[in-house]
Design a protein around this motif. Structure first.
Motif, mmCIF file in Angstrom:
data_model
loop_
_atom_site.group_PDB
_atom_site.id
_atom_site.type_symbol
_atom_site.label_atom_id
_atom_site.label_comp_id
_atom_site.label_asym_id
_atom_site.label_seq_id
_atom_site.Cartn_x
_atom_site.Cartn_y
_atom_site.Cartn_z
ATOM 1 N N GLY A 188 23.187 68.631 14.219
ATOM 2 C CA GLY A 188 23.536 68.565 12.808
ATOM 3 C C GLY A 188 23.321 67.223 12.147
ATOM 4 N N TYR A 189 23.010 66.194 12.924
ATOM 5 C CA TYR A 189 23.063 64.849 12.363
ATOM 6 C C TYR A 189 21.711 64.142 12.300
ATOM 7 N N SER A 190 20.647 64.806 12.701
ATOM 8 C CA SER A 190 19.362 64.108 12.810
ATOM 9 C C SER A 190 18.883 63.590 11.462
ATOM 10 N N LEU A 191 18.979 64.400 10.415
ATOM 11 C CA LEU A 191 18.401 63.996 9.139
ATOM 12 C C LEU A 191 19.202 62.880 8.487
ATOM 13 N N SER A 192 20.526 62.918 8.581
ATOM 14 C CA SER A 192 21.315 61.817 8.019
ATOM 15 C C SER A 192 21.075 60.535 8.810
ATOM 16 N N HIS A 193 20.900 60.626 10.123
ATOM 17 C CA HIS A 193 20.538 59.449 10.911
ATOM 18 C C HIS A 193 19.193 58.891 10.455
ATOM 19 N N GLU A 223 31.626 63.779 4.197
ATOM 20 C CA GLU A 223 31.938 62.774 5.212
ATOM 21 C C GLU A 223 30.899 62.771 6.322
ATOM 22 N N HIS A 224 30.358 63.949 6.659
ATOM 23 C CA HIS A 224 29.326 64.011 7.686
ATOM 24 C C HIS A 224 28.124 63.158 7.300
ATOM 25 N N THR A 225 27.681 63.294 6.064
ATOM 26 C CA THR A 225 26.493 62.561 5.636
ATOM 27 C C THR A 225 26.772 61.072 5.581
ATOM 28 N N GLY A 260 27.880 47.619 8.226
ATOM 29 C CA GLY A 260 28.451 48.470 7.194
ATOM 30 C C GLY A 260 29.909 48.771 7.411
ATOM 31 N N LEU A 261 30.464 49.478 6.443
ATOM 32 C CA LEU A 261 31.872 49.867 6.439
ATOM 33 C C LEU A 261 31.983 51.258 5.823
ATOM 34 N N PHE A 262 32.786 52.106 6.447
ATOM 35 C CA PHE A 262 33.015 53.474 5.979
ATOM 36 C C PHE A 262 34.454 53.548 5.486
ATOM 37 N N SER A 263 34.617 53.739 4.179
ATOM 38 C CA SER A 263 35.939 53.857 3.569
ATOM 39 C C SER A 263 36.222 55.326 3.299
ATOM 40 N N CYS A 264 37.425 55.775 3.718
ATOM 41 C CA CYS A 264 37.709 57.205 3.625
ATOM 42 C C CYS A 264 39.206 57.434 3.512
ATOM 43 N N VAL A 267 39.125 61.949 7.200
ATOM 44 C CA VAL A 267 38.173 61.381 8.149
ATOM 45 C C VAL A 267 38.056 62.266 9.389
ATOM 46 N N HIS A 268 39.036 63.163 9.591
ATOM 47 C CA HIS A 268 38.944 64.112 10.704
ATOM 48 C C HIS A 268 37.672 64.951 10.638
ATOM 49 N N ILE A 269 37.101 65.073 9.463
ATOM 50 C CA ILE A 269 35.880 65.868 9.323
ATOM 51 C C ILE A 269 34.791 65.355 10.256
ATOM 52 N N VAL A 270 34.819 64.062 10.585
ATOM 53 C CA VAL A 270 33.778 63.500 11.444
ATOM 54 C C VAL A 270 34.277 63.269 12.871
#
Length: 794
Positions: A153-158, A468-470, A485-489, A494-497
């Motif tokens: 599920g994560y190849s394209l966002s990577h 959140e996945h993207t 970087g930094l991920f603010s949530c 954040v459990h979504i990831v």
């Protein structure tokens, strides 16, 4: 656009076609060999059962398609002088990517014992999915990889994360048609609305439709081409189709498709960079339809295999025991004509390698897949510039994340020319009080803008999308290719990831054991809008369990911090942004919070991770404390200090120690976590036999789990979130979960030996205060004045 293999113009010479086909056949041969063989790698003698592995593991079905893509990427990278990276999305395409890495030489350079000859080929085959060997998927051990081929599920966002701020990089991304059914992949198609053709590189999605998953057809492969085109065009792409099963025709069609796509990408970038075109481009996507298990056995035991789900893993499953299966395997391997592909020593012949790029342009050798080699130190300013003045504890209030926003603004500004820092989050940057960053960089956006919009910027480095996945995928791809970087949530969401961070932690743990992998910048989470101050949104927004999830993971890779005020948040942020190869979780509030420590005190306290706040307790150093009040988190800290103040006022003879914990892993034994305390250190802080009343930000049982081996654990009593929430006042949240100051004082009375009788009146006053709060909040809709107007007066 559809490229028909039967009608495609002859863009390749016969010599080029022969070379591409030789490379593809060699990769296919090596892929099959890895799944089946442990000896006789070049088939220099008839195949016997003992040449075959006793346990057949691996995935053949996707491998020939991946080999085709790799072969053709080699061609265009060589011909055009490209810097390229490829993300291999199909989960278990390991045999193909390992085969190509060995062919191009990067595998032998990385692992010198796996030489590019017959002995090295035998070792390559034997180690695959073998005890003590390498995984069956594209893993950290694979040169050229930044994408773990486990969970899909994560190849394209990577891929998009890797392309951000890499204007000279082409990121090809092979998306399996099984993976294309996942929610994260579906959302990540929208990443093209955030890709800046001026400052970023290009992503070329290659949607590989071979028709089947493990046991079922795939959705996109069964759509009519017109309907699939409508879908991809709706996502903002121009599809280029390649369909067929005749190798020569498909090679020609794939070469034309690659050239068409790359010409379009070059034209898009030229228009944006040289001509100033600002219209959102329609990027190409290649749709590749080839049979699953292509070139493998057509039938096995009378059942169709090639082109069906039966080719997904191991088409011939009984090779050691079934002579017909053994004969079929040998025919299959010899169908690639290995004697034409490898010389008598087992080395690839010159025509096989004709398409392979040189040096760091090889897909397995690109430094972008070993991002630590490219990583530069982040320019972090002195913290004193942002520190809030604290003449005495609890005299002032600040919003911690707003203070942090000022620091992040200057980090954004300091990286404006080098473009290697991004802030990502699901539509919450301003909500989380970090909007100061907009003064240094707007929000990335390539779609239409309206007059009412704010802070949108085609070249912005703040990334917001309500997925959140993207966000996670972008940031992982960005970090893995050598940036920060930094991920603010919001804390609850954040459990979504959860499973995405699992994969990243596994990646980090593995790379720590690979000396050739250079350390990368840590994945940093800022979790705010947290459980105790989601009183306005209610129960659905109240969940502090991400910390539990993280602390279940590899201790060498995970860190959790709960700074209690603005200055400690600054100190923690400085630390995590400088760190390497960790997943750091920082939980901090955005609402006004008391300032407890000066900047100097905050630095010392954060470096210690846990310590006594002697100014808050009533110890005099002449005897052990009667009780320890411990806290972790901003709201628990305030409640503990309010409880300590009540005890100071009403029971001054009681010796109270106040301990604040910033680094939650400090509670673990030192042998269980690098940040853990020795028993000697823990016992000195918390005592071995005195009651410890611990107010904790999250679920109470986590503290018990961390400290269960400690001598004083029977005396540990933890208050925290008990899954009781609603839309209510801030103080009512802590009362509902029994973590309020009055409840903590009652716990002291209940648990300090000899105090239950002497402190009965005190306990009753505390119970009365809780009842008064309940009545007042239901009548007035606010907290008790004595709570709302409370201030530390120690």
């Amino acid at each position: 656009m559809s490229v028909d293999p039967q009608q495609a113009p002859a863009g390749l010479t016969e010599e080029e076609l022969a070379g591409l086909d030789a490379h593809w056949r060699a990769a296919n041969y090596l892929s099959v060999g890895q799944i089946y063989l442990m000896a006789n790698p070049l088939l220099t003698e008839p195949l016997r059962p003992e040449h075959v592995k006793p346990r057949l593991l691996g995935h053949w079905g996707t491998s020939p398609g991946l080999n085709l893509v790799h072969t053709h990427l080699n061609r265009v990278v060589s011909a055009r002088g490209l810097d390229a990276l490829c993300i291999w999305g199909p989960g278990h395409g390991g045999p193909a990517v390992l085969a190509n890495s060995w062919l191009e030489g990067t595998y032998s350079e990385t692992y010198p014992d796996v030489t590019r000859d017959a002995a090295g080929m035998a070792r390559l085959f034997r180690q695959f999915s073998f005890p003590g060997g390498v995984p069956s998927h594209v893993a950290p051990e694979t040169p050229g990889s930044i994408h773990e081929g486990g969970e899909l599920g994560y190849s394209l966002s990577h891929a998009y994360g890797a392309a951000l701020d890499n204007p000279g990089l082409l990121v090809a991304c092979v998306i399996g048609d099984g993976e294309a059914e996942t929610g994260p992949l579906a959302a990540s198609w929208h990443s093209n609305k955030f890709l800046d053709p001026v400052e970023d590189g290009a992503v070329l999605p290659i949607l590989h439709l071979n028709g089947y998953k493990i046991a079922n057809p795939t959705v996109l492969a069964r759509l009519p081409e017109e309907e699939l085109d409508d879908l991809l065009k709706g996502y903002g792409h121009d599809p280029v189709h390649v369909t067929g099963d005749d190798p020569a025709a498909v090679h020609r069609a794939m070469a034309e498709a690659m050239d068409t796509a790359l010409d379009r990408i070059a034209a898009i970038q030229r228009a944006a960079r040289a001509e100033g075109v600002t219209d959102r481009p329609r990027w190409p996507v290649i749709v590749l339809r080839t049979p699953k298990g292509w070139t493998g056995p057509a039938e096995v035991d009378g059942l169709p295999v090639e082109g069906t789900w039966r080719s997904h893993q191991v088409p011939l499953s009984a090779v050691r025991d079934n002579p017909e299966h053994l004969r079929q395997l040998e025919r299959w391997l010899r169908s690639y004509r290995p004697e034409e592909l490898f010389d008598e020593h087992g080395a690839p012949r010159a025509d096989v390698l004709a398409c392979v790029p040189q040096g760091s342009r090889r897909l397995g050798a690109t430094p972008h897949a070993n991002g630590g080699l490219l990583l530069r130190t982040l320019p972090l300013p002195p913290l004193e510039r942002y520190a809030v003045a604290v003449d005495k504890p609890g005299a002032t209030l600040h919003e911690p994340t707003r203070v942090l926003g000022d620091l992040l603004q200057d980090v954004m500004r300091a990286t404006a020319s080098r473009r290697d820092f991004r802030l990502v989050g699901p539509d919450e940057t301003a909500s989380n009080r970090l909007q100061a960053v907009y003064a240094a960089s707007g929000k990335a956006w390539q779609a239409a803008t309206l007059d009412v919009d704010e802070h949108l910027d085609r070249h912005g480095r703040v990334m917001e999308i309500l997925s959140e996945h993207t966000c996670q995928g972008w940031l992982e791809g960005y970090l893995l290719t050598g940036r920060h970087g930094l991920f603010s949530c919001y804390e609850a969401f954040v459990h979504i990831v959860d499973s995405m961070v699992n994969q990243h932690i596994k990646w980090l743990r593995t790379t720590r054991r690979l000396p050739w992998r250079a350390p990368i910048a840590s994945l940093n989470y800022l979790l705010t809008s947290h459980v105790w101050r989601q009183d306005h949104n209610g129960f659905s927004h109240q969940d502090p369990g991400f910390v539990d999830h993280i602390l279940n993971k590899s201790p060498e890779a995970v860190r959790v911090y709960l700074p209690p005020d603005a200055n400690t948040l600054l100190s923690v942020a400085d630390h995590v942004l400088r760190s390497r190869d960790y997943v750091n979780v920082v939980v901090a509030g955005k609402q006004p919070c008391f300032d407890w420590l000066s900047m100097e005190q905050a630095k010392v306290h954060c470096a210690r991770g846990a310590g006594i706040w002697d100014w808050a307790g009533t110890e005099d150093g002449t005897r052990d404390p009667d009780v320890v009040l411990a806290c972790a988190g901003d709201v628990p800290t305030q409640e503990v200090l309010a409880a300590a103040q009540l005890l100071r006022r009403h029971m001054p003879e009681l010796a109270v120690r106040v301990v604040n914990v910033v680094d939650i892993a400090r509670l673990l034994p030192s042998e269980e976590h690098p940040h853990g305390m020795s028993d000697f250190e823990y016992d000195g802080l918390f005592t071995t036999d005195r009651p410890v009343i611990f107010a904790y930000h999250g679920y109470p049982w986590l503290i018990h789990r961390l400290a269960y081996r400690r001598t004083g654990h029977p005396h540990l009593h933890v208050r925290g979130y008990k899954e009781i929430g609603t839309t209510t006042t801030p103080f009512d949240m802590v009362v509902s979960n029994d973590m309020d100051r009055y409840r903590l004082v009652m716990d002291v009375v209940d648990r300090v030996p000899g105090l239950s009788v002497r402190g009965a009146a005190m306990r009753q006053r505390m119970e009365d205060a809780r009842l008064r709060h309940h009545t007042w909040s239901r009548e007035h809709g606010t907290d008790l004045p004595e709570v709302a107007d409370w201030a530390w007066d120690g």
